[in-house]
Design an enzyme around this catalytic site. Sequence first.
Site, PDB file in Angstrom:
ATOM      1  N   ASP A 137     -61.068   4.035  -3.791  1.00 57.26           N
ATOM      2  CA  ASP A 137     -62.132   4.554  -4.832  1.00 57.26           C
ATOM      3  C   ASP A 137     -62.056   4.800  -5.707  1.00 57.26           C
ATOM      4  O   ASP A 137     -60.898   4.720  -5.869  1.00 57.26           O
ATOM      5  CB  ASP A 137     -62.350   6.542  -4.515  1.00 57.26           C
ATOM      6  CG  ASP A 137     -63.848   7.359  -3.840  1.00 57.26           C
ATOM      7  OD1 ASP A 137     -64.270   6.847  -4.826  1.00 57.26           O
ATOM      8  OD2 ASP A 137     -64.349   7.857  -3.114  1.00 57.26           O
ATOM      9  N   ASP A 189     -72.791  10.243  -2.866  1.00 61.97           N
ATOM     10  CA  ASP A 189     -72.725   9.298  -1.880  1.00 61.97           C
ATOM     11  C   ASP A 189     -74.016   9.388  -0.781  1.00 61.97           C
ATOM     12  O   ASP A 189     -74.978  10.518  -1.127  1.00 61.97           O
ATOM     13  CB  ASP A 189     -72.412  10.366  -0.776  1.00 61.97           C
ATOM     14  CG  ASP A 189     -70.845  10.188  -0.976  1.00 61.97           C
ATOM     15  OD1 ASP A 189     -70.011   8.989  -2.668  1.00 61.97           O
ATOM     16  OD2 ASP A 189     -69.574  11.053  -1.536  1.00 61.97           O
TER      17      ASP A 189
HETATM   18  C1  GLA Z   1     -66.385   9.527  -2.160  1.00 59.34           C
HETATM   19  C2  GLA Z   1     -66.829   8.519  -1.696  1.00 59.34           C
HETATM   20  C3  GLA Z   1     -67.248   8.272  -0.312  1.00 59.34           C
HETATM   21  C4  GLA Z   1     -66.273   8.321   0.687  1.00 59.34           C
HETATM   22  C5  GLA Z   1     -65.461   9.996   0.450  1.00 59.34           C
HETATM   23  C6  GLA Z   1     -63.616  10.880   0.534  1.00 59.34           C
HETATM   24  O1  GLA Z   1     -66.680  10.711  -2.049  1.00 59.34           O
HETATM   25  O2  GLA Z   1     -67.949   8.466  -2.461  1.00 59.34           O
HETATM   26  O3  GLA Z   1     -67.365   7.404   0.228  1.00 59.34           O
HETATM   27  O4  GLA Z   1     -65.200   8.560   0.253  1.00 59.34           O
HETATM   28  O5  GLA Z   1     -65.243  10.436  -1.222  1.00 59.34           O
HETATM   29  O6  GLA Z   1     -63.083  11.894  -0.008  1.00 59.34           O
END
Ligand code: GLA
Length: 413
Positions: free
Chosen positions: A165, A226
């Site tokens: 990430d 997301d």
């Molecule tokens: C980010 C990523 C998600 C997930 C969250 C976890 O938002 O894009 O897919 O992994 O972090 O905290």
Amino acid sequence: MELRMLKWTWPFLLFGVAQWPVVTNGLRNGLALTPPMGWLHWERFLCETDCEKEPYTCVSERLFMEMADVMVYQGWLDAGYQYLCIDDCWLAPKRDAQNRLQADPVRFPSGIKKLADYVHARGLRLGIYQDVGKQTCAGFPGSQNYYELDAQTFSEWEVDLLKFDGCYYGTLEQLEDGYRRMSMALNRTGRNIVLSCEWPLYARPLKKVNYSEVAEYCNSWRNFGDISDSWSSVKSVLDWTAVLQDSLVPAAGPGAWNDPDMLVIGNFGLSWDQQVTQMALWCIMAAPLLMSNDLREISAESKALLQNKEVIAINQDCLGAQGYRILKVDSFELWEKPLFGGSLAVSVTNRNEIGGPRRFLLSRIMLWKGTACGDVCYVTQLLPTRKEYGYFNTTGILSLSVNPSGTVLLRID
Ligand code: GLA
């Protein structure tokens, strides 16, 4: 393991105008030659850390062991879903005395290596999560300043995939440098570890993303925010992908995939037709198929959709071409994906959210002329139900009935 990756550029918008395939450098680790398939905990289980209150759904080794068992005994592994992936919130709040990462001791009392052994004994592979910055998005220790050590740790634990990430990355230079370094550090371990990045998602607001560079370091990469368990979220991913397809599609190919985020099929937010649309379009987009749902209690209908072998074959086609939108007219969307040997996958989505099923008249001239079948293409409908349409000649017209927010997926051989 040094593979020269063949990447293809495909026609956009203009019917039948094919460009020549071009060769670029994908991440040369020989992995993810078809889009990775598996399960990832985030969308469904988020960051539940209270196992006393929520023993069944907290992020713990129990959750992953139960999911591993179901993946094997309920046909998921046989269907191709091999990577069982841990997302954020697996870590203890601090590194150990040697600065090594450690799993939360209460929720993962056996440690990640034991979990990897459990998963491998069942023929599955284990994915884990870390972050290029100082902290993960949920505030656990990140990998910044520890890329080499963390890559070594993951390799010793026998991890098979890293979702990396980009929260708390610092400067753009640190972000980009961090992704390069982690990729190289993983390669140096000598272990086969698929690298799933979020580099373009974080870099996009600051610069024009250089996809050939991203593809040199990552096996897949997220471009957008997301996904959530809703039709509006799925629609926004599709719309963004279509808007940016001129830069996204040429970057994809064996070893390097655009990642539109998890499949949320089998949860609470999508109707049946919307689940069909997500499955069909994720296959057309050659997306990693990482489900985030509870496989212990999924409906028979959603399970059959996710395990549909003919549909999965569109996604896993060895040509590795990402599909693209060729037409948007009268609230219908037409997408196509070239397949190995001149076959084609075609989807028609009805974007109306009012009324009943509507008819779309599909003619051959709407599609890519390069389909090798010439005058005698054979058409099979794969979704929402299987149906054989038989031969489809160059002047033929197929009349398709498409439900509101639903999709018809065809295979043309
Ligand atoms: C980010 C990523 C998600 C997930 C969250 C976890 O938002 O894009 O897919 O992994 O972090 O905290």
